[in-house]
Structure formats: structure tokens, C-alpha cells
Write an enzyme that holds these catalytic residues in place. Structure first.
Site, PDB file in Angstrom:
ATOM      1  CE  LYS A 186      -2.996 -25.852  -5.999  1.00 50.53           C
ATOM      2  NZ  LYS A 186      -3.935 -26.960  -5.796  1.00 50.53           N
ATOM      3  CG  ASP A 206      -6.905 -28.512  -7.827  1.00 48.55           C
ATOM      4  OD1 ASP A 206      -6.230 -29.311  -8.487  1.00 48.55           O
ATOM      5  OD2 ASP A 206      -6.417 -27.574  -7.177  1.00 48.55           O
TER       6      ASP A 206
END
Ligand code: ATR
Length: 285
Positions: A72, A108
Site C-alpha cells: 500500500k 479505506d
């Protein structure tokens, strides 16, 4: 069932490991329901192969991809553009390929916010206690901080909470409190908390009997949101329910972060309820 054809657009998850991911179920269910000629695949990519894999995305013309552990942060160096929120968070979980330009996003935190909104929880004027200071906490905090009246970040390793609070404070010009995650700090902060968010990994399968907050500290005036989605009902959520607190499960965050990525790739808002049912079914096995 949608048949894969010569014009099927490809989306994927890039991570290591990827085999337990629920994302293929989430996205393929929605693609099929909406009759979109897309497919979502899982691609295991080792860290040493990340650069060539991203080049491959461009040369093979994938439409977009999700990024998971451990890529990520590292993926950011290979992208052509990064959305300001993802830049603030310092991590990307969604990439779209726009005519050969790779643009990175982080869905997210917004996914968590949507999960709360869906449950009828607004953060304006509220005190939020956020447990954890890892990747999930960073993503959530950058969506929460601009809205909440007060944000308190508690983490087992205090230094990480202090750093995150200081990053948020600089970005939003707003006082953000931080401290060590202990029974004592929780006791104090829970008294007037409106929303408690667990973004630590405590309570996650297979250690589902663990709970990050002692039951006697929970009360009915607080909404408890657990970012852990496996099990669907964590011990924290079960105990919060038993004292009459409103609860929001991590599965909703998972679905909403996926739905936001889906919208970025296709331009279409996917059916949240159908996606939720599909992943619930998969988790219940
Ligand atoms: P993620 O990307 O899922 O957020 P992470 O970045 O590894 O994963 O963060 C895990 C979080 O859970 C951290 O806040 C971690 O606390 P530390 O920073 O002290 O490591 C927290 N965590 C993990 N196990 C914990 C435990 N047993 N008790 C309290 N916090 C825990």
C-alpha cells in the site's frame, strides 16, 4: 453469469498474500448484477516484483487494481498521480488506469465514514475515540478529523499515536489528542465519548475471543464501530450490543471501501446490499 469476452475489462487485487481476499466476491457479484463486462482477479505479487507488476498493469491495459499488504505504501512510487487524501494518509488502496496514467486513491477511510453514515451516525459535534495508529487508523483518522469535534487517538505504542495526532493537527489545524491505550486512559476517554472506533487488529480471527476494551467501560451512549470484519460480530461488538450501544461492523467498511473503488473504475455506484450479502455468505462459509 457474465461470459468473459475479448472486450472484458480487467480489475485485480495486487498483494501478498491474496488468497483469503473477499474483494473478488464483492466486485464480481456487482459486475454480474449490473451486467458490466468486467472481471476482478487476485494477483499475488512479491515485493521484489512490484515495479515490474505495475509496468505490466500498464502494458496489459488493466483497468484498475486494489492494493493490499504489503504494497500500500510502496506502490505510490510507481504511480503517475496520487489523490490528495491518499497522499495525506501515505498509502494507496485503489488505482485506476486512465489511458495509461495510473492514479492512486485511498478509499479505506471514506469507506469507514460511509459505514457510519449508513448506520445513521454523523460525526459533527461528536467526540471520537480511535484505538490504533497503524494503517487502518491512519486512513480512518484523515476522514474523521475534519468532521469530529474532538478526536482522541489511543495506541499500545504511544509514539505512533503521538505522530499520527501531530500529522492530523498540522493538516487540519485542529487539536488532536493522543495517548497510550490502557484501561486507565480508556476509562477517562470513554466517559464522554460519542463514537468508539477499534482500528487495532485485536479481536480478529483466529483470536476472536480477545477484546481491546473491557466490557464495564462500554455504555449505551456510545456508538461502537469495529473495523475488524472477521468474525462479522467481534467480541467488542457483542459486548457493546449487550450494554445497549449502537454498533457498526467492519464488514460494512470493507463493502463501502470496495464500492468507492468500483465507482472510480466504472463510474457506476454498485448495489451495497447485494455486495454485503455476498461477502457475509462467503465469511459464514
Ligand atoms: P493495519 O494496517 O490493519 O492497521 P497495522 O498497521 O499493523 O495494521 O496496525 C495494527 C494496529 O493494531 C496497531 O495500532 C497496533 O498497535 P502497535 O502500534 O502498538 O503495534 C495494534 N495492535 C495489534 N495488536 C495489539 C494488541 N494486542 N493490543 C493493542 N493493540 C494492538
Amino acid at each position: 453469469m457474465t461470459i468473459i469476452t475479448s472486450t472484458t475489462k480487467i480489475c485485480a487485487l495486487i498483494g501478498d498474500p491474496v488468497e483469503h481476499s473477499l474483494s473478488p466476491i464483492l466486485h464480481n457479484t456487482a459486475f454480474q448484477l449490473l451486467g458490466l463486462n468486467y472481471v476482478y482477479l487476485c494477483l499475488r505479487v512479491r515485493s521484489v516484483a512490484l515495479g515490474p507488476a505495475i509496468e505490466g498493469v500498464k502494458s496489459l491495459g488493466l483497468l484498475g487494481f486494489n492494493v493490499t499488504i504489503p504494497h500500500k505504501v510502496a506502490v505510490m512510487t510507481y504511480l503517475d498521480e496520487i489523490d490528495p487524501l491518499a497522499k495525506d494518509i501515505g498509502a494507496v488502496n485503489t488505482v485506476v488506469n486512465r489511458s495509461g496514467r495510473l492514479i492512486g486513491y485511498n478509499t479505506d477511510g471514506l469507506g469507514g465514514l460511509r459505514a457510519l453514515e449508513e448506520a445513521g451516525v454523523t460525526l459533527t459535534g461528536k467526540k471520537v475515540v480511535l484505538l490504533g495508529a497503524g494503517g487502518a487508523a491512519r486512513a480512518l483518522s484523515f476522514s474523521i478529523a475534519p468532521l469530529a469535534d474532538r478526536l482522541v487517538i489511543l495506541n499500545r505504542t504511544k509514539a505512533k499515536a503521538v505522530t499520527l495526532a501531530s500529522n492530523l493537527q498540522k493538516r487540519f489545524d485542529k487539536k488532536i489528542l493522543s495517548g497510550t491505550l490502557t484501561r486507565d486512559t480508556l476509562l477517562t476517554e470513554m466517559l464522554d465519548a460519542d463514537v468508539l472506533i477499534n482500528s487495532t487488529s485485536v479481536g480478529m480471527h483466529p483470536k476472536h475471543e480477545e477484546c481491546v476494551v473491557d466490557e464495564d467501560l462500554l455504555h449505551s451512549r456510545v456508538t461502537v464501530f469495529d473495523a475488524v470484519y472477521n468474525p462479522i460480530e467481534t467480541r467488542l461488538l457483542r459486548e457493546a450490543k449487550s450494554v445497549g450501544a449502537k454498533t457498526v461492523g467492519g464488514l460494512s467498511m470493507l463493502v463501502h471501501q470496495g464500492a468507492l473503488a468500483f465507482k472510480i473504475w466504472t463510474g457506476v455506484t454498485p448495489p451495497i446490499k447485494v455486495m454485503s450479502r455476498a461477502v457475509e455468505k462467503a465469511l459464514e462459509g
